[in-house]
Design an enzyme around this catalytic site. Structure first.
Site, PDB file in Angstrom:
ATOM      1  N   ASN A  95     -32.780  60.619  28.801  1.00  0.00           N
ATOM      2  CA  ASN A  95     -31.609  61.032  28.022  1.00  0.00           C
ATOM      3  C   ASN A  95     -30.671  59.859  27.804  1.00  0.00           C
ATOM      4  O   ASN A  95     -30.540  58.973  28.631  1.00  0.00           O
ATOM      5  CB  ASN A  95     -30.893  62.208  28.708  1.00  0.00           C
ATOM      6  CG  ASN A  95     -29.775  61.761  29.631  1.00  0.00           C
ATOM      7  OD1 ASN A  95     -28.650  61.489  29.191  1.00  0.00           O
ATOM      8  ND2 ASN A  95     -30.084  61.651  30.923  1.00  0.00           N
ATOM      9  N   PHE A  99     -22.205  60.818  27.602  1.00  0.00           N
ATOM     10  CA  PHE A  99     -20.971  61.537  27.964  1.00  0.00           C
ATOM     11  C   PHE A  99     -20.393  62.326  26.789  1.00  0.00           C
ATOM     12  O   PHE A  99     -19.230  62.150  26.413  1.00  0.00           O
ATOM     13  CB  PHE A  99     -19.884  60.570  28.482  1.00  0.00           C
ATOM     14  CG  PHE A  99     -20.136  59.988  29.840  1.00  0.00           C
ATOM     15  CD1 PHE A  99     -21.149  60.452  30.659  1.00  0.00           C
ATOM     16  CD2 PHE A  99     -19.311  58.956  30.320  1.00  0.00           C
ATOM     17  CE1 PHE A  99     -21.367  59.901  31.928  1.00  0.00           C
ATOM     18  CE2 PHE A  99     -19.524  58.407  31.584  1.00  0.00           C
ATOM     19  CZ  PHE A  99     -20.550  58.869  32.385  1.00  0.00           C
ATOM     20  N   SER A 159     -23.810  56.011  35.066  1.00  0.00           N
ATOM     21  CA  SER A 159     -24.554  56.426  33.874  1.00  0.00           C
ATOM     22  C   SER A 159     -24.992  55.180  33.118  1.00  0.00           C
ATOM     23  O   SER A 159     -24.202  54.263  32.921  1.00  0.00           O
ATOM     24  CB  SER A 159     -23.685  57.286  32.962  1.00  0.00           C
ATOM     25  OG  SER A 159     -24.321  57.388  31.700  1.00  0.00           O
ATOM     26  N   ASN A 161     -25.668  55.126  30.022  1.00  0.00           N
ATOM     27  CA  ASN A 161     -25.459  55.335  28.585  1.00  0.00           C
ATOM     28  C   ASN A 161     -24.042  55.068  28.109  1.00  0.00           C
ATOM     29  O   ASN A 161     -23.709  55.360  26.966  1.00  0.00           O
ATOM     30  CB  ASN A 161     -25.874  56.771  28.226  1.00  0.00           C
ATOM     31  CG  ASN A 161     -27.331  57.025  28.578  1.00  0.00           C
ATOM     32  OD1 ASN A 161     -28.196  56.211  28.272  1.00  0.00           O
ATOM     33  ND2 ASN A 161     -27.596  58.115  29.267  1.00  0.00           N
ATOM     34  N   THR A 162     -23.194  54.555  28.981  1.00  0.00           N
ATOM     35  CA  THR A 162     -21.868  54.109  28.571  1.00  0.00           C
ATOM     36  C   THR A 162     -21.805  52.619  28.852  1.00  0.00           C
ATOM     37  O   THR A 162     -21.867  52.209  30.014  1.00  0.00           O
ATOM     38  CB  THR A 162     -20.768  54.872  29.352  1.00  0.00           C
ATOM     39  OG1 THR A 162     -20.833  56.256  28.993  1.00  0.00           O
ATOM     40  CG2 THR A 162     -19.388  54.338  29.026  1.00  0.00           C
ATOM     41  N   LYS A 201     -20.927  58.141  42.713  1.00  0.00           N
ATOM     42  CA  LYS A 201     -22.329  58.306  42.292  1.00  0.00           C
ATOM     43  C   LYS A 201     -22.909  56.978  41.834  1.00  0.00           C
ATOM     44  O   LYS A 201     -22.350  56.326  40.949  1.00  0.00           O
ATOM     45  CB  LYS A 201     -22.438  59.337  41.170  1.00  0.00           C
ATOM     46  CG  LYS A 201     -23.880  59.640  40.769  1.00  0.00           C
ATOM     47  CD  LYS A 201     -24.003  60.922  40.004  1.00  0.00           C
ATOM     48  CE  LYS A 201     -25.437  61.190  39.579  1.00  0.00           C
ATOM     49  NZ  LYS A 201     -25.568  62.484  38.891  1.00  0.00           N
ATOM     50  N   ASN A 230     -28.250  58.438  40.204  1.00  0.00           N
ATOM     51  CA  ASN A 230     -28.260  58.782  38.781  1.00  0.00           C
ATOM     52  C   ASN A 230     -29.659  58.499  38.201  1.00  0.00           C
ATOM     53  O   ASN A 230     -30.601  58.237  38.957  1.00  0.00           O
ATOM     54  CB  ASN A 230     -27.174  57.973  38.062  1.00  0.00           C
ATOM     55  CG  ASN A 230     -26.533  58.740  36.924  1.00  0.00           C
ATOM     56  OD1 ASN A 230     -27.245  59.321  36.101  1.00  0.00           O
ATOM     57  ND2 ASN A 230     -25.224  58.744  36.852  1.00  0.00           N
TER      58      ASN A 230
HETATM   59  C1  LIG Z   1     -29.865  65.386  30.151  1.00  0.00           C
HETATM   60  C2  LIG Z   1     -29.202  64.805  31.369  1.00  0.00           C
HETATM   61  C3  LIG Z   1     -27.833  64.571  31.352  1.00  0.00           C
HETATM   62  C4  LIG Z   1     -27.200  64.035  32.479  1.00  0.00           C
HETATM   63  N1  LIG Z   1     -25.860  63.845  32.468  1.00  0.00           N
HETATM   64  C5  LIG Z   1     -25.231  63.377  33.570  1.00  0.00           C
HETATM   65  C6  LIG Z   1     -23.826  63.237  33.594  1.00  0.00           C
HETATM   66  O1  LIG Z   1     -23.121  63.582  32.643  1.00  0.00           O
HETATM   67  N2  LIG Z   1     -23.253  62.718  34.718  1.00  0.00           N
HETATM   68  C7  LIG Z   1     -23.994  62.367  35.825  1.00  0.00           C
HETATM   69  O2  LIG Z   1     -23.422  61.925  36.819  1.00  0.00           O
HETATM   70  N3  LIG Z   1     -25.333  62.502  35.827  1.00  0.00           N
HETATM   71  C8  LIG Z   1     -25.965  63.006  34.744  1.00  0.00           C
HETATM   72  N4  LIG Z   1     -27.324  63.163  34.754  1.00  0.00           N
HETATM   73  C9  LIG Z   1     -28.086  62.712  35.941  1.00  0.00           C
HETATM   74  C10 LIG Z   1     -28.360  63.856  36.923  1.00  0.00           C
HETATM   75  O3  LIG Z   1     -27.170  64.351  37.463  1.00  0.00           O
HETATM   76  C11 LIG Z   1     -29.250  63.344  38.081  1.00  0.00           C
HETATM   77  O4  LIG Z   1     -28.552  62.344  38.789  1.00  0.00           O
HETATM   78  C12 LIG Z   1     -30.580  62.774  37.594  1.00  0.00           C
HETATM   79  O5  LIG Z   1     -31.075  63.524  36.520  1.00  0.00           O
HETATM   80  C13 LIG Z   1     -31.643  62.733  38.683  1.00  0.00           C
HETATM   81  O6  LIG Z   1     -31.934  64.026  39.157  1.00  0.00           O
HETATM   82  P1  LIG Z   1     -33.222  64.882  38.665  1.00  0.00           P
HETATM   83  O7  LIG Z   1     -34.413  63.978  38.763  1.00  0.00           O
HETATM   84  O8  LIG Z   1     -33.277  66.071  39.592  1.00  0.00           O
HETATM   85  O9  LIG Z   1     -32.950  65.286  37.271  1.00  0.00           O
HETATM   86  C14 LIG Z   1     -27.972  63.711  33.643  1.00  0.00           C
HETATM   87  C15 LIG Z   1     -29.346  63.949  33.635  1.00  0.00           C
HETATM   88  C16 LIG Z   1     -29.971  64.500  32.541  1.00  0.00           C
HETATM   89  C17 LIG Z   1     -31.455  64.765  32.579  1.00  0.00           C
END
Ligand SMILES: Cc1cc2nc3c(=O)[nH]c(=O)nc-3n(C[C@H](O)[C@H](O)[C@H](O)COP(=O)(O)O)c2cc1C
Length: 353
Positions: A95, A99, A159, A161-162, A201, A230
């Protein structure tokens, strides 16, 4: 998925049905961390309920806590679509949402409307057009606005993406950020007569020396918890996936070993003195147990919920419970100790020949 859930909840009785199918059947596995009492250690990771508008349904899935956000001070659209890619064969997602956020005011208005039955973390970020040297202002803004409504607050500096966000993890920059956030937390704790823990984080794309430096700073500044990790900008085990060339952060199964490594390294660094919220590629109880043995005190999932549905919450919590019972221990720390020194492995019991 969230839209469909909200629609479903308009039907009378739908909530009760989902609650009895999931939350009621999730075993009780109470834990205490960050000063919070949770009914089980598995939380929803940030990024799914970015706008705090699906709290009721997500609570009914049986999570022990929910992390909402990332919310930015001002509303912003995020990156242009398409910005999320399913790598189904790998149970992974890439992804680059960037934000997308309704902004703090609307977020808090949503939050103030709901009846809460589940501890809530609020994950705060910075706006894309805020220059790096003013990032701290955005986090202080978020901290002040979220404080009265949060059970804990996560500062997202990881993140991918910022642009420039991850640079906040560098030692000297991070030291300034942590000192300022911590002193604001003290002021807010006095003003609201309530202490809200602060978590940081971090990314999985850090060298061991960087993880150790972060661990030292977290200890030095009395940070209450760390969320690891993350998404990753690397593409492990994805040689055969054409979508792997899409830019953004990778989550799900391929992230698992990287995230576990960071947790293990962090756990060593903080010597068990700061709770670790372990996240990254947890799909089942085995994955969860791996994170626990590496040093996690709480857990979160995101991608597995997308691929496996809400049943994954009950499966993971009951699997963890069964492993604790089998080991004859009650806490994750005891599980780690039992694993490090299994009975009969004292070194004296082995008799050669
Ligand atoms: C579509 C998507 C959007 C995410 N947006 C955020 C976010 O806004 N802030 C954040 O701290 N992590 C974000 N994450 C990261 C998740 O919180 C997590 O740290 C990461 O996906 C790893 O966990 P997982 O393998 O169980 O998905 C996002 C993940 C995905 C897939």
């Amino acid at each position: 998925m969230l839209g469909a859930l909200r629609q479903t909840y308009r039907v009378p009785g739908a909530g009760a049905l989902i609650r009895s199918a999931y939350a009621r059947r999730t075993p009780h596995l109470p834990v205490r961390a960050m000063g919070l009492q949770l009914r089980n250690p598995l939380g929803l990771a940030a990024g799914l309920d970015k706008n705090a508008n699906c709290i009721g349904p997500l609570t009914d899935f049986g999570f022990g806590f929910l992390e909402l956000g990332t919310v930015t001070p001002h509303a912003q659209p995020g990156n242009p679509r398409k910005r999320m890619f399913r790598l189904s064969a790998h149970e992974a997602i890439i992804n680059r949402m960037g934000f997308n956020s309704i902004g703090l005011d609307a977020f808090i208005a949503n939050l103030a409307r709901v009846r809460r039955t589940c501890p809530l973390g609020i994950n705060i970020g910075k706006n894309r057009d805020t220059p790096g040297e003013h990032a701290l202002d955005d986090y202080l803004h978020g901290l002040r606005a979220a404080y009265p409504f949060a059970d804990y607050i996560t500062v997202n500096i990881s993140s991918p993406n910022t642009p420039g966000l991850r640079a906040l993890q560098e030692r000297d920059t991070l030291a300034v950020l942590l000192a300022a956030l911590k002193s604001e937390q003290e002021i807010l704790a006095r003003a609201h007569a309530r202490y809200v823990p602060l978590a940081i984080k971090i990314a999985p794309d850090l060298a061991d020396a960087e993880i150790d430096a972060i661990a030292r700073l977290l200890l030095e500044h009395n940070i209450d918890a760390v969320v690891a990790t993350n998404t990753t900008i690397s593409r492990p085990q994805l040689e055969d996936a054409p979508l792997s060339r899409e830019g953004g952060g990778l989550s799900g199964r391929p992230l698992r070993p990287l995230a576990t490594h960071v947790i293990r390294e962090l756990h060593r660094g903080v010597a068990g003195r700061i709770p670790i919220i372990g996240v990254g590629g947890i799909s089942d109880a085995d994955d969860a147990w791996e994170k626990i043995l590496a040093g996690a005190d709480l857990l979160q999932i995101y991608t597995a919920l997308i691929y496996r549905g809400p049943i994954v919450v009950r499966n993971i919590v009951s699997g963890i419970r069964a492993r604790l019972v089998a080991l004859g221990v009650e806490t994750f720390a005891q599980a780690r100790a039992a694993h490090a020194h299994p009975p009969g492995a004292s070194g004296h019991s082995a008799t050669a020949g």
